[in-house]
Write an enzyme that holds these catalytic residues in place. Sequence first.
Site, PDB file in Angstrom:
ATOM      1  N   SER A  88      17.823  -5.884   4.475  1.00  0.00           N
ATOM      2  CA  SER A  88      18.301  -4.501   4.582  1.00  0.00           C
ATOM      3  C   SER A  88      19.819  -4.530   4.744  1.00  0.00           C
ATOM      4  CB  SER A  88      17.678  -3.834   5.815  1.00  0.00           C
ATOM      5  OG  SER A  88      18.358  -2.636   6.121  1.00  0.00           O
ATOM      6  N   SER A 139       0.804  -1.229   0.000  1.00  0.00           N
ATOM      7  CA  SER A 139       0.000   0.000   0.000  1.00  0.00           C
ATOM      8  C   SER A 139       0.835   1.277   0.000  1.00  0.00           C
ATOM      9  CB  SER A 139      -0.910   0.006   1.236  1.00  0.00           C
ATOM     10  OG  SER A 139      -0.152  -0.273   2.402  1.00  0.00           O
ATOM     11  N   TYR A 158      15.504  -4.642  14.631  1.00  0.00           N
ATOM     12  CA  TYR A 158      15.338  -4.595  13.160  1.00  0.00           C
ATOM     13  C   TYR A 158      16.499  -5.327  12.464  1.00  0.00           C
ATOM     14  CZ  TYR A 158      14.595  -2.342   8.572  1.00  0.00           C
ATOM     15  OH  TYR A 158      14.370  -2.093   7.229  1.00  0.00           O
ATOM     16  N   ASN A 172       7.699  -8.378   1.606  1.00  0.00           N
ATOM     17  CA  ASN A 172       8.178  -6.992   1.704  1.00  0.00           C
ATOM     18  C   ASN A 172       7.734  -6.294   2.996  1.00  0.00           C
ATOM     19  OD1 ASN A 172       8.945  -4.205   0.560  1.00  0.00           O
ATOM     20  ND2 ASN A 172       6.742  -3.999   0.905  1.00  0.00           N
ATOM     21  N   ILE A 224      16.188   4.166   1.436  1.00  0.00           N
ATOM     22  CA  ILE A 224      15.224   4.385   0.366  1.00  0.00           C
ATOM     23  C   ILE A 224      14.199   5.405   0.858  1.00  0.00           C
ATOM     24  CG2 ILE A 224      13.587   3.245  -1.194  1.00  0.00           C
ATOM     25  CD1 ILE A 224      16.495   2.110  -1.372  1.00  0.00           C
TER      26      ILE A 224
HETATM   27  P1  NAP Z   1       6.746   1.642   4.630  1.00  0.00           P
HETATM   28  O1  NAP Z   1       6.747   2.786   3.669  1.00  0.00           O
HETATM   29  O2  NAP Z   1       6.627   1.914   6.079  1.00  0.00           O
HETATM   30  O3  NAP Z   1       5.589   0.606   4.165  1.00  0.00           O
HETATM   31  C1  NAP Z   1       5.422  -0.589   4.881  1.00  0.00           C
HETATM   32  C2  NAP Z   1       4.389  -1.451   4.192  1.00  0.00           C
HETATM   33  O4  NAP Z   1       4.282  -2.678   4.940  1.00  0.00           O
HETATM   34  C3  NAP Z   1       3.001  -0.837   4.179  1.00  0.00           C
HETATM   35  O5  NAP Z   1       2.346  -1.205   2.989  1.00  0.00           O
HETATM   36  C4  NAP Z   1       2.334  -1.490   5.400  1.00  0.00           C
HETATM   37  O6  NAP Z   1       0.921  -1.591   5.310  1.00  0.00           O
HETATM   38  C5  NAP Z   1       2.923  -2.867   5.313  1.00  0.00           C
HETATM   39  N1  NAP Z   1       2.864  -3.618   6.576  1.00  0.00           N
HETATM   40  C6  NAP Z   1       3.356  -3.266   7.784  1.00  0.00           C
HETATM   41  N2  NAP Z   1       3.101  -4.232   8.687  1.00  0.00           N
HETATM   42  C7  NAP Z   1       2.431  -5.224   8.014  1.00  0.00           C
HETATM   43  C8  NAP Z   1       1.882  -6.475   8.383  1.00  0.00           C
HETATM   44  N3  NAP Z   1       1.968  -6.924   9.641  1.00  0.00           N
HETATM   45  N4  NAP Z   1       1.266  -7.217   7.431  1.00  0.00           N
HETATM   46  C9  NAP Z   1       1.167  -6.782   6.163  1.00  0.00           C
HETATM   47  N5  NAP Z   1       1.656  -5.584   5.756  1.00  0.00           N
HETATM   48  C10 NAP Z   1       2.274  -4.826   6.674  1.00  0.00           C
HETATM   49  O7  NAP Z   1       8.087   0.776   4.473  1.00  0.00           O
HETATM   50  P2  NAP Z   1       9.142   0.705   3.279  1.00  0.00           P
HETATM   51  O8  NAP Z   1      10.194   1.703   3.535  1.00  0.00           O
HETATM   52  O9  NAP Z   1       8.422   0.699   1.978  1.00  0.00           O
HETATM   53  O10 NAP Z   1       9.788  -0.739   3.570  1.00  0.00           O
HETATM   54  C11 NAP Z   1       9.380  -1.906   2.876  1.00  0.00           C
HETATM   55  C12 NAP Z   1      10.361  -3.027   3.245  1.00  0.00           C
HETATM   56  O11 NAP Z   1      11.689  -2.645   2.864  1.00  0.00           O
HETATM   57  C13 NAP Z   1      10.416  -3.335   4.734  1.00  0.00           C
HETATM   58  O12 NAP Z   1      10.593  -4.707   4.957  1.00  0.00           O
HETATM   59  C14 NAP Z   1      11.652  -2.567   5.199  1.00  0.00           C
HETATM   60  O13 NAP Z   1      12.215  -3.120   6.355  1.00  0.00           O
HETATM   61  C15 NAP Z   1      12.543  -2.734   3.986  1.00  0.00           C
HETATM   62  N6  NAP Z   1      13.604  -1.726   3.888  1.00  0.00           N
HETATM   63  C16 NAP Z   1      13.297  -0.404   3.783  1.00  0.00           C
HETATM   64  C17 NAP Z   1      14.340   0.528   3.701  1.00  0.00           C
HETATM   65  C18 NAP Z   1      14.102   2.002   3.573  1.00  0.00           C
HETATM   66  O14 NAP Z   1      15.069   2.769   3.605  1.00  0.00           O
HETATM   67  N7  NAP Z   1      12.878   2.462   3.407  1.00  0.00           N
HETATM   68  C19 NAP Z   1      15.667   0.084   3.748  1.00  0.00           C
HETATM   69  C20 NAP Z   1      15.920  -1.281   3.856  1.00  0.00           C
HETATM   70  C21 NAP Z   1      14.886  -2.178   3.924  1.00  0.00           C
HETATM   71  P3  NAP Z   1      -0.042  -0.374   5.852  1.00  0.00           P
HETATM   72  O15 NAP Z   1       0.093   0.708   4.836  1.00  0.00           O
HETATM   73  O16 NAP Z   1      -1.401  -0.929   5.864  1.00  0.00           O
HETATM   74  O17 NAP Z   1       0.486   0.037   7.159  1.00  0.00           O
END
Ligand code: NAP
Length: 248
Positions: A143, A15, A156, A91, A189
């Site tokens: 990550s 989402s 984390y 994800n 990101i």
């Molecule tokens: P984000 O913008 O916070 O989005 C998180 C997504 O995960 C949202 O769609 C959320 O749904 C969903 N979610 C959270 N808890 C959930 C659950 N229990 N069941 C199903 N869906 C769930 O995060 P992001 O930055 O896109 O990160 C995505 C992935 O990449 C994560 O695993 C994160 O650890 C990894 N990552 C991110 C970064 C970064 O810099 N952003 C770096 C390394 C790794 P809702 O919208 O309904 O809350």
Amino acid sequence: MGLLTGKTALITGGSRGIGEAIVLKFAAEGADIAFTYVSSEEKALAVKTAAEAYGVRVLAIRSDAADYTQAENLINEVVTAFGNVDILINNAGITRDTLMLRMSEEQWDEVIHTNLKSVFNLTKHVLKPMMKQRSGSIINMSSVVGVFGNAGQANYAASKAGIIGFTKSIAKEVGSRNIRCNAIAPGFIETDMTHVLTDEQKKAYIDSIPMKRLGTGEDVANACVFLGSNLSAYVTGQTLSVCGALNT
Ligand code: NAP
């Protein structure tokens, strides 16, 4: 014809952020998609509409990836709707950052359940249909923090390091069935997850990134297209960093 035409993909947490970028990129490449969310219903419906504009089938399903039974029901629902699951992208993820001395048991459990147990839950239930079709690609979102560690993110980092060990093990278990399992290790990101950083913190991170910019969801989504498509037919058990050489 797109790189994913004829394939079906299930993406957890589609989402917002990286997951949203993956949904849109996969739709552009011709995949039929099911994606999940937990609380952002309005955003999820907007992502569904945007993805459907590419002429593919899209299901937006509320499902908590941390819940074993919900994960089982989700896989059954997607197999019933699409007939199979060619690509699973684990994800969904959260952060509950704080120093170890202040970290509560709840902050530890929440992150481990949402980030790591979810990967077990979904993989466990997708393997049966993938084994039946004798093919599949599982992509787990780790990550750079899982590789290098980070102060204030012990929960984390542990969840993301766990994902890498899990990924390598599954690749070895099911490689003979033509099922591949890889991890992606994004750096910084630009998403809601990193919006909490101050401009000063962002500048410090950018200074430490050899490519001198934060990554985008699309940067990560492109790596998912590679690992989900037949372009990576002989790539499994690997962790692909998408980090602009941060910490390399
Ligand atoms: P984000 O913008 O916070 O989005 C998180 C997504 O995960 C949202 O769609 C959320 O749904 C969903 N979610 C959270 N808890 C959930 C659950 N229990 N069941 C199903 N869906 C769930 O995060 P992001 O930055 O896109 O990160 C995505 C992935 O990449 C994560 O695993 C994160 O650890 C990894 N990552 C991110 C970064 C970064 O810099 N952003 C770096 C390394 C790794 P809702 O919208 O309904 O809350």
